[in-house]
Design an enzyme around this catalytic site. Structure first.
Site, short mmCIF file in Angstrom:
data_model
loop_
_atom_site.label_atom_id
_atom_site.label_comp_id
_atom_site.label_asym_id
_atom_site.label_seq_id
_atom_site.Cartn_x
_atom_site.Cartn_y
_atom_site.Cartn_z
N ARG A 56 0.80 -1.22 0.00
CA ARG A 56 0.00 0.00 0.00
C ARG A 56 0.84 1.27 0.00
O ARG A 56 0.58 2.21 -0.76
CB ARG A 56 -0.93 0.05 1.22
N THR A 57 1.82 1.33 0.91
CA THR A 57 2.54 2.59 1.07
C THR A 57 3.29 2.95 -0.21
O THR A 57 3.19 4.06 -0.72
CB THR A 57 3.52 2.50 2.26
N LYS A 85 26.63 -3.97 -2.91
CA LYS A 85 28.10 -3.98 -3.00
C LYS A 85 28.73 -3.38 -1.75
O LYS A 85 29.92 -3.15 -1.70
CB LYS A 85 28.56 -3.16 -4.21
N ARG A 106 11.62 3.97 3.03
CA ARG A 106 11.26 2.95 4.03
C ARG A 106 12.49 2.09 4.25
O ARG A 106 13.13 1.63 3.29
CB ARG A 106 10.11 2.08 3.54
N HIS A 134 5.65 5.73 11.42
CA HIS A 134 5.08 5.63 10.08
C HIS A 134 4.06 6.78 9.95
O HIS A 134 2.85 6.56 9.93
CB HIS A 134 4.40 4.26 9.94
C1 NCD Z 1 2.17 -1.29 8.03
C2 NCD Z 1 3.67 -1.11 8.09
O1 NCD Z 1 4.37 -1.32 7.09
O2 NCD Z 1 4.11 -0.71 9.15
N1 NCD Z 1 1.65 -1.43 6.75
C3 NCD Z 1 1.37 -0.29 6.02
O3 NCD Z 1 2.23 0.52 5.77
N2 NCD Z 1 0.09 -0.08 5.66
C4 NCD Z 1 1.62 -2.28 8.97
C5 NCD Z 1 2.23 -3.66 9.04
O4 NCD Z 1 3.15 -4.00 8.32
O5 NCD Z 1 1.73 -4.41 9.86
#
Ligand code: NCD
Length: 308
Positions: A56-57, A85, A106, A134
């Site tokens: 999703r993100t 590397k 991320r 997040h």
């Molecule tokens: C979450 C995450 O990556 O922290 N997912 C997201 O970004 N919607 C939640 C999860 O991984 O449980």
């Protein structure tokens, strides 16, 4: 025209936001939701850097950028990079800084997004740094809560599941603390919210209590926010069995307030059975969709000083 409080800023932690920032982002989110595509980011390049799995993100950030007319470069798998590397995060960020106008990152290490923001001249958005924060998910969550309940002040919200390692939870509690929201913290003892977060909640006079089952809280809340257990973040030696009391069995909903809404950042595991999808309580697919508009709003505001 009011000043745009997000222009040029990094989005690393929810603690960097105040109520006015949140209101401004939500106003722009509503606009993005209504207006759809625009050319607000024509000629801009977004670096989308995912060192950890994401559905999703990543896709919503990239779709948001495309909907604004930007170009996206990046990766969803570090195997493709010179990191393979031995290149450091510091050097990778320095390179991307030369090629893009904004970086979304991320990474499994807590603090990595803050480090990237210190190294990079361009704005950096944290799309999840280990178990830490997040923030764009929390903005999505609270936007959705406001949309489905019509308000934020005065609500009661249960946060259920892995409150220790869940980064969406960590950002969400910080964001809830900006409003008059009562929190019910529901988790096994080993996965409860850490003292550091609880102390901050106390300092900000947030009302909260600890619970171990959904059953105890379901009739008292307006929002049930479920999360999965973050097994990938545990030390190898620790053992926590799947807590049955944190599975939302459909019959529990008989006790719920009629306007209760269920949120989940997804991905879901056993805690949220698919039968719940068809009930009027389910709001998590709307929540996932709102992620697109919140990210569109953030990109627009960070990269355009005057948003008219
Ligand atoms: C979450 C995450 O990556 O922290 N997912 C997201 O970004 N919607 C939640 C999860 O991984 O449980």
């Amino acid at each position: 025209m009011t000043a745009n409080p997000l222009f040029g800023r990094d989005v690393i932690s929810m603690t960097d936001f105040d109520r006015d920032d949140v209101k401004a982002v939500f106003k722009m989110t509503e606009r993005c939701k209504k207006e759809g595509k625009s050319s607000a980011l024509n000629q801009k390049i977004i670096a989308s850097c995912f060192f950890e799995p994401s559905t999703r993100t990543r896709f919503s950030f990239e779709a948001a950028a495309f909907r604004l007319g930007a170009e996206v470069l990046g990766f969803g798998n570090e195997q493709m990079l010179s990191v393979k590397k031995g290149e450091s995060l510091h050097d990778t960020v320095r390179m991307l800084d030369q090629y893009a106008d904004l970086m979304v990152i991320r990474h499994p290490l807590e603090g990595s997004a803050r480090l990237a923001a210190e190294v990079a001249e361009i704005p950096v958005i944290n799309a999840g740094d280990g178990a830490n924060q997040h923030p764009t998910q929390a903005l999505t969550d609270v936007f959705t809560i406001q949309e489905c309940q019509g308000r934020l002040d005065g609500l009661a919200i249960a946060l259920v599941g892995d409150l220790k390692y869940g980064r969406t939870i960590h950002s969400l509690v910080e964001l809830c603390a900006l409003f008059d929201i009562r929190l019910y913290l529901v988790s096994p003892e080993a996965l409860t919210l850490t003292d550091a977060f609880c102390d901050r909640l106390k300092k900000r006079s947030v009302r909260f209590s600890f619970h171990q089952t959904i059953e105890e809280v379901i009739s008292s809340v307006d929002i049930l926010y479920l999360t999965r257990i973050q097994r990938e973040r545990f030390l190898k030696c620790s053992f926590i069995s799947d807590p049955e009391e944190l599975v939302l069995r459909p019959e529990l909903l008989k006790k719920a307030r009629s306007h209760l809404k269920i949120l989940h950042p997804l991905p879901r595991l056993a805690e949220l059975p698919r039968e719940i999808d068809e009930t009027p309580f389910a709001c998590y697919f709307d929540q996932a969709r709102n992620g697109l508009f919140v990210r569109q709003a953030l990109l627009t505001m960070i990269l355009n000083e005057t948003v008219t």
